[in-house]
Scaffold this active site. Structure first.
Site, PDB file in Angstrom:
ATOM      1  N   TYR A 297      37.935  30.824  53.622  1.00  0.00           N
ATOM      2  CA  TYR A 297      38.137  32.088  53.341  1.00  0.00           C
ATOM      3  C   TYR A 297      36.586  32.855  53.291  1.00  0.00           C
ATOM      4  O   TYR A 297      36.405  33.837  53.798  1.00  0.00           O
ATOM      5  CB  TYR A 297      38.819  32.502  52.254  1.00  0.00           C
TER       6      TYR A 297
ATOM      7  N   VAL B 151      39.715  42.576  43.314  1.00  0.00           N
ATOM      8  CA  VAL B 151      40.303  43.922  43.159  1.00  0.00           C
ATOM      9  C   VAL B 151      41.620  43.810  42.575  1.00  0.00           C
ATOM     10  O   VAL B 151      42.401  42.915  43.055  1.00  0.00           O
ATOM     11  CB  VAL B 151      40.252  44.645  44.504  1.00  0.00           C
TER      12      VAL B 151
HETATM   13  C1  UD1 Z   1      38.601  35.513  45.799  1.00  0.00           C
HETATM   14  C2  UD1 Z   1      37.263  36.122  45.777  1.00  0.00           C
HETATM   15  C3  UD1 Z   1      37.647  37.769  46.188  1.00  0.00           C
HETATM   16  C4  UD1 Z   1      38.689  37.864  47.196  1.00  0.00           C
HETATM   17  C5  UD1 Z   1      39.688  37.208  46.906  1.00  0.00           C
HETATM   18  C6  UD1 Z   1      40.675  37.294  48.081  1.00  0.00           C
HETATM   19  C7  UD1 Z   1      35.683  34.999  44.187  1.00  0.00           C
HETATM   20  C8  UD1 Z   1      34.889  35.108  43.027  1.00  0.00           C
HETATM   21  N1  UD1 Z   1      36.533  36.162  44.587  1.00  0.00           N
HETATM   22  O1  UD1 Z   1      39.325  35.886  44.668  1.00  0.00           O
HETATM   23  O2  UD1 Z   1      36.286  38.391  46.038  1.00  0.00           O
HETATM   24  O3  UD1 Z   1      39.064  39.129  47.334  1.00  0.00           O
HETATM   25  O4  UD1 Z   1      39.241  35.916  46.782  1.00  0.00           O
HETATM   26  O5  UD1 Z   1      42.036  36.696  47.580  1.00  0.00           O
HETATM   27  O6  UD1 Z   1      35.724  34.165  45.277  1.00  0.00           O
HETATM   28  N2  UD1 Z   1      44.444  31.580  38.791  1.00  0.00           N
HETATM   29  C9  UD1 Z   1      45.219  31.150  37.792  1.00  0.00           C
HETATM   30  N3  UD1 Z   1      46.655  31.279  37.994  1.00  0.00           N
HETATM   31  C10 UD1 Z   1      47.143  31.907  39.047  1.00  0.00           C
HETATM   32  C11 UD1 Z   1      46.355  32.528  40.171  1.00  0.00           C
HETATM   33  C12 UD1 Z   1      45.062  32.225  40.098  1.00  0.00           C
HETATM   34  O7  UD1 Z   1      44.587  30.892  36.939  1.00  0.00           O
HETATM   35  O8  UD1 Z   1      48.499  31.909  39.013  1.00  0.00           O
HETATM   36  C13 UD1 Z   1      43.016  31.670  38.788  1.00  0.00           C
HETATM   37  C14 UD1 Z   1      42.312  31.153  40.102  1.00  0.00           C
HETATM   38  O9  UD1 Z   1      42.216  29.601  40.175  1.00  0.00           O
HETATM   39  C15 UD1 Z   1      40.869  31.756  39.901  1.00  0.00           C
HETATM   40  C16 UD1 Z   1      41.270  33.134  39.265  1.00  0.00           C
HETATM   41  O10 UD1 Z   1      42.626  33.058  38.984  1.00  0.00           O
HETATM   42  O11 UD1 Z   1      40.160  31.107  38.912  1.00  0.00           O
HETATM   43  C17 UD1 Z   1      41.281  34.440  40.375  1.00  0.00           C
HETATM   44  O12 UD1 Z   1      41.886  33.815  41.662  1.00  0.00           O
HETATM   45  P1  UD1 Z   1      42.455  34.876  42.682  1.00  0.00           P
HETATM   46  O13 UD1 Z   1      43.140  36.103  42.013  1.00  0.00           O
HETATM   47  O14 UD1 Z   1      43.416  34.065  43.500  1.00  0.00           O
HETATM   48  O15 UD1 Z   1      41.072  35.253  43.257  1.00  0.00           O
HETATM   49  P2  UD1 Z   1      39.917  34.625  43.663  1.00  0.00           P
HETATM   50  O16 UD1 Z   1      40.307  33.313  44.204  1.00  0.00           O
HETATM   51  O17 UD1 Z   1      38.836  34.314  42.368  1.00  0.00           O
END
Ligand code: UD1
Length: 315
Positions: free
Chosen positions: A143, A173
């Site tokens: 991605y 966002v």
């Molecule tokens: C990433 C990008 C962001 C992009 C997005 C698209 C980065 C820093 N950010 O977001 O700019 O728009 O992808 O989808 O790379 N998590 C949990 N529990 C859950 C789901 C997620 O702990 O049930 C954790 C993930 O492991 C991560 C954080 O929450 O550490 C954020 O995850 P998520 O909301 O999927 O976004 P990013 O992967 O950070």
């Protein structure tokens, strides 16, 4: 009055942008294949826009729709870091080939400017925070690579074909209408779902990873500004809030807001995950007039209120 096209306009960010652009009196056409977007996201503005159920992989179909547009906001994508690892082909085709199709159609139609939704994931795990636009990209997932390729294409469509493009790297966002129904959904939409259902969320890793969570209306406003800013063509800017919060902090805050105690479950860290993310907003503030208005507390309050109200409406 301008004619503008929003690809991905039925998505959670795209639909917020459509609402924002209608405030300016723009004529808005949406291109969306409803893969992750929903027509219900546009419900109350549906009769004020053109809606085209079209896939950006279909170059000939989008060519006709982009013709005559003054600005194209290109937000259509298959988002999600883990989805791009589990099923890389569709995200490659939409995020890279689809973006190429949109840029090519815009160049051929002599669109004045394209604003492209890039991603903070392009930075990867840089050692220094905040993350500045001049840092070398270190993508950790398909991605992140796909969104970077889109940025490079945007910049090259400017330098080689004279198309004005501005890339905005969105930083995590969140806000109303973010769909919590898939395991690939953004973490804050999942937190909201669990908070309302009074069930514990799963946090991947120790929860001390941090994100620059950015309220959707601040991002929509910045997109509108990026379409107008002089001197921005061919460039890339961070679209973040300039702060960072750990998952543990945010889940704690949400429990306090609802006065509940629901300890999260912890699972193994997720593949391709970035540890910390926070935007340097200096360039966006100086050159685009970026002025984020929502603190994390205010953004979460509004988001929670929306999820509660939409659940009541659905009941
Ligand atoms: C990433 C990008 C962001 C992009 C997005 C698209 C980065 C820093 N950010 O977001 O700019 O728009 O992808 O989808 O790379 N998590 C949990 N529990 C859950 C789901 C997620 O702990 O049930 C954790 C993930 O492991 C991560 C954080 O929450 O550490 C954020 O995850 P998520 O909301 O999927 O976004 P990013 O992967 O950070």
């Amino acid at each position: 009055m301008k004619r503008v096209v929003v690809t991905g306009g039925a998505g959670f960010i795209g639909s917020a942008l459509v609402r924002r652009l209608l405030e300016d009196g723009d004529t808005v056409a949406v291109i969306d294949n409803l893969l992750t977007g929903h027509e219900r996201n546009l419900a109350e503005v549906r009769d004020r826009i053109e809606f085209h159920n079209v896939d950006i992989r279909d170059a000939s179909a989008i060519g006709g729709l982009i013709r005559g547009a003054d600005v194209v906001y290109h937000l259509a994508a298959i988002p999600s870091v883990p989805k791009s690892i589990d099923d890389p082909v569709p995200s490659h085709e939409v995020n890279i080939d689809g973006t190429f199709n949109v840029l090519r159609a815009a160049a051929e139609a002599r669109v004045r400017r394209v604003v492209y939704a890039a991603s903070s994931s392009g930075y990867g795990d840089s050692e220094t925070l905040p993350k500045v636009e001049t840092m070398l990209p270190r993508p950790k997932s398909p991605y992140a690579v796909q969104k970077l390729v889109g940025e490079y294409y945007a910049s090259v469509f400017h330098s080689c074909f004279g198309l004005e493009t501005v890339a905005l790297r969105f930083f995590n966002v969140y806000g109303p209408r973010q769909d919590p129904s898939s395991p690939y959904s953004g973490v804050l939409s999942l937190f909201m779902k669990h908070l309302i259902a009074r069930t514990p969320p799963t946090i991947f890793g120790d929860g001390e990873q941090s994100r620059d969570f950015t309220f959707v209306e601040d991002v929509a406003e910045l997109c509108a500004k990026a379409a107008r800013a002089p001197g921005a063509a061919g460039k890339m800017y961070n679209a973040g809030n300039g702060g960072r919060y750990t998952l543990n902090f945010v889940w704690d805050l949400l429990q306090k807001m609802e006065q509940v105690r629901l300890p999260a479950k912890y699972g193994p860290p997720r593949a391709g995950d970035v540890r910390h993310s926070m935007a340097d907003t200096t360039a966006a503030v100086a050159e685009l007039g970026h002025a984020p208005r929502f603190t994390i507390e205010e953004g979460l309050k509004r988001t929670l209120a929306w999820y509660k109200q939409s659940q009541t409406a659905a009941a």
